[in-house]
Enzyme design. Structure first.
Site, PDB file in Angstrom:
ATOM      1  N   GLY A 222     -11.930  -7.118   0.225  1.00  0.00           N
ATOM      2  CA  GLY A 222     -10.402  -7.080   0.014  1.00  0.00           C
ATOM      3  C   GLY A 222      -9.700  -6.076   0.504  1.00  0.00           C
ATOM      4  O   GLY A 222     -10.134  -5.343   1.207  1.00  0.00           O
ATOM      5  N   ASN A 223      -8.533  -5.897  -0.126  1.00  0.00           N
ATOM      6  CA  ASN A 223      -7.757  -4.573   0.155  1.00  0.00           C
ATOM      7  C   ASN A 223      -6.896  -4.204  -1.023  1.00  0.00           C
ATOM      8  O   ASN A 223      -6.964  -4.933  -2.019  1.00  0.00           O
ATOM      9  CB  ASN A 223      -6.860  -4.920   1.645  1.00  0.00           C
ATOM     10  CG  ASN A 223      -5.808  -5.970   1.379  1.00  0.00           C
ATOM     11  OD1 ASN A 223      -5.029  -5.868   0.669  1.00  0.00           O
ATOM     12  ND2 ASN A 223      -6.191  -6.994   2.127  1.00  0.00           N
ATOM     13  N   ARG A 224      -6.012  -3.155  -0.674  1.00  0.00           N
ATOM     14  CA  ARG A 224      -5.516  -2.485  -1.768  1.00  0.00           C
ATOM     15  C   ARG A 224      -4.037  -2.967  -2.080  1.00  0.00           C
ATOM     16  O   ARG A 224      -3.246  -2.502  -2.906  1.00  0.00           O
ATOM     17  CB  ARG A 224      -5.238  -0.918  -1.385  1.00  0.00           C
ATOM     18  CG  ARG A 224      -6.429  -0.285  -1.322  1.00  0.00           C
ATOM     19  CD  ARG A 224      -6.240   1.344  -1.335  1.00  0.00           C
ATOM     20  NE  ARG A 224      -7.140   1.782  -0.149  1.00  0.00           N
ATOM     21  CZ  ARG A 224      -8.591   2.300  -0.648  1.00  0.00           C
ATOM     22  NH1 ARG A 224      -8.762   2.189  -1.951  1.00  0.00           N
ATOM     23  NH2 ARG A 224      -9.317   2.755   0.070  1.00  0.00           N
ATOM     24  N   SER A 225      -3.638  -4.213  -1.493  1.00  0.00           N
ATOM     25  CA  SER A 225      -2.111  -4.711  -1.578  1.00  0.00           C
ATOM     26  C   SER A 225      -2.119  -5.158  -3.202  1.00  0.00           C
ATOM     27  O   SER A 225      -3.225  -5.881  -3.690  1.00  0.00           O
ATOM     28  CB  SER A 225      -1.926  -5.956  -0.918  1.00  0.00           C
ATOM     29  OG  SER A 225      -0.941  -6.561  -0.899  1.00  0.00           O
ATOM     30  N   ALA A 290      -1.220  -8.974   2.775  1.00  0.00           N
ATOM     31  CA  ALA A 290      -2.099  -8.419   3.536  1.00  0.00           C
ATOM     32  C   ALA A 290      -3.491  -9.125   3.613  1.00  0.00           C
ATOM     33  O   ALA A 290      -4.260  -9.126   2.835  1.00  0.00           O
ATOM     34  CB  ALA A 290      -2.710  -7.077   2.851  1.00  0.00           C
TER      35      ALA A 290
END
Ligand code: PMT
Length: 415
Positions: A222-225, A290
């Site tokens: 995943g990512n930090r959005s 994102a």
């Protein structure tokens, strides 16, 4: 009726976009409070429904009875009366716009800092509608760094400044600090509602948040959005009358405005399917999500056990939602993309805009403090197809969303 004097905008009240608009007018304690009577009269003549709130200090300059007679509504001067509570939350949600005119240096400071000790600030903090403020004060107070900072802050929260005018002030000094004339204030409101109608009734599709690509039942890529930027866009588009569909990746945040259709998804594949379904009927799509570019080729059915010292994960390409919509885009549709960059920002953003067929791209860089993931603020540049670049200062994500929608409305007006 045509109005306008002393070089102020002249217009016919019947031609304004204020018919049936619900307006809260907050009046604070300044000599300019007497102009509130003219302002209420103009708004009512233009067909608006006006509810007036006053601070106790304002009531020393102009009587609540005058403003309740002109507005045909009860005027409130406190959050609670002897035997009742004036529901500032309900009022904040009721309004299509809130105007605070005149706003004194004191109330400006309270609004900028959330000091909620009167009915106007309480309603302001509860309001989900656009807020306009028309300051009135002496020239030195207006130029003081504290006032400048409070005005700047209020603007970064997305509020609309109706600039002060130059002239003779109550002190006898001449300079900047006079409240804008009622005609000018009405003109600002009218312009806002005129522009807002460009999105009214149009379907706006927004992607927001991260995507989580499962590795096994407990892990993901995943990512930090946080989704905050896209949610702010959804709220702003809704406030401008659009029919909003928000495709939201996994985040604990949710839009607070009722009526935003929110489709919750986990993966890029799910986000792509929802976007493909809703894009054909959308006038505008804004892609703030994102999206993970890759996902694990195989998803383990059971939790992967720790065995070897190294672990290799094979990733395969995800669908590029933006590029797919860019290929399908029709003449009458606008497609707006984001670029989150860490180096060669403008070159990379321009490349993405062309490759994905965006009408413009919103660039944010992780090299700018306060910009990007998981923050309340963002700092953007908007790059157009003719390579024209508009750079904006650091603002709240709500205010940034307002800037992006202003730009979209400009394009719609030329479409
Ligand atoms: O959610 P917040 O915490 O508020 O943070 C906001 C944000 C930083 C996520 C947002 O402002 C932002 O920059 N979003 C785009 C991030 C990104 O992934 O950019 P990109 O340069 O990788 O992608 C370019 C564009 O293509 C984007 O519009 C993206 O949504 C889209 N894309 C990318 C890959 C893919 N597979 N499908 C896509 O649609």
């Amino acid at each position: 009726m045509t109005v306008g004097h002393y070089g102020q905008p002249s217009f016919c009240v019947n031609d304004l976009m204020l018919e049936a608009k619900k307006i809260i007018l907050g009046v604070t304690g300044s000599i300019a409070a007497y102009k509130a009577a003219f302002l209420v009269r103009l708004l009512v003549k233009a067909g608006a429904e006006v509810r007036v709130l006053m601070t106790p200090a304002a009531a020393q300059f102009i009587s609540p009875l005058t403003l309740s007679t002109l507005s045909k509504n009860q005027v409130h001067t406190a959050v609670s009366a002897e035997d009742s509570w004036n529901n500032h939350v309900e009022m904040g949600l009721w309004a299509d716009a809130m105007v605070i005119a005149p706003v004194t240096a004191t109330t400006l400071a309270k609004m900028a800092n959330g000091i909620c000790d009167n009915i106007i600030v309480a309603t302001y903090l509860s309001a989900r509608c656009p807020v306009f403020f028309a300051p009135a004060m002496d020239l030195d107070m207006w130029q003081h760094p504290a006032t400048r900072e409070n005005v700047r802050r209020l603007q970064t929260y997305g509020n609309h400044l109706i600039p002060v005018e130059h002239g003779e002030l109550a002190s006898g000094l001449v300079g900047n600090g006079r409240m804008a004339e009622p005609e000018t204030i009405v003109h600002h409101l009218d312009q806002f509602f005129q522009a807002s109608t460009l999105l009214a009734g149009k379907k706006v599709l927004i992607t927001a948040g991260p995507t989580f690509e499962p590795i096994d039942p407990v892990r993901f890529v995943g990512n930090r959005s946080s989704g905050r930027m896209g949610i702010a866009l959804a709220e702003q588009a809704k406030a401008r009358g659009a029919e909003v569909v928000l495709i939201l990746g996994p985040t604990h945040l949710r839009p607070s405005s009722p009526g935003i259709q929110t489709i919750s998804v986990q993966t890029a594949t799910e986000m792509a399917a929802a976007a493909k379904q809703h894009f054909p009927k959308s006038a505008v799509a804004i892609l703030a999500a994102a999206v993970a570019d890759y996902r694990p080729g195989e998803v383990a059915k059971e939790k992967i056990k720790k065995k070897k010292d190294t672990f290799t994960l094979e990733l395969i390409k995800n669908p590029d939602i933006a590029a797919t919509l860019g290929q399908q885009k029709k003449e009458n549709q606008l497609l707006i993309g984001f670029a989150l960059e860490t180096q060669e920002e403008e070159t990379n953003a321009k490349g993405k805009m062309v490759k994905k067929n965006f009408d413009f791209i919103v660039l944010n860089s992780l090299r700018d403090e306060g910009a990007g993931f998981n923050l309340l603020t963002n700092k953007i540049s908007i790059i157009h197809r003719d390579n024209k670049i508009k750079k904006y200062e650091l603002k709240s994500k709500e205010a940034v969303a307002g800037d992006i929608l202003d730009e979209i409305e400009q394009l719609l007006s030329k479409h």
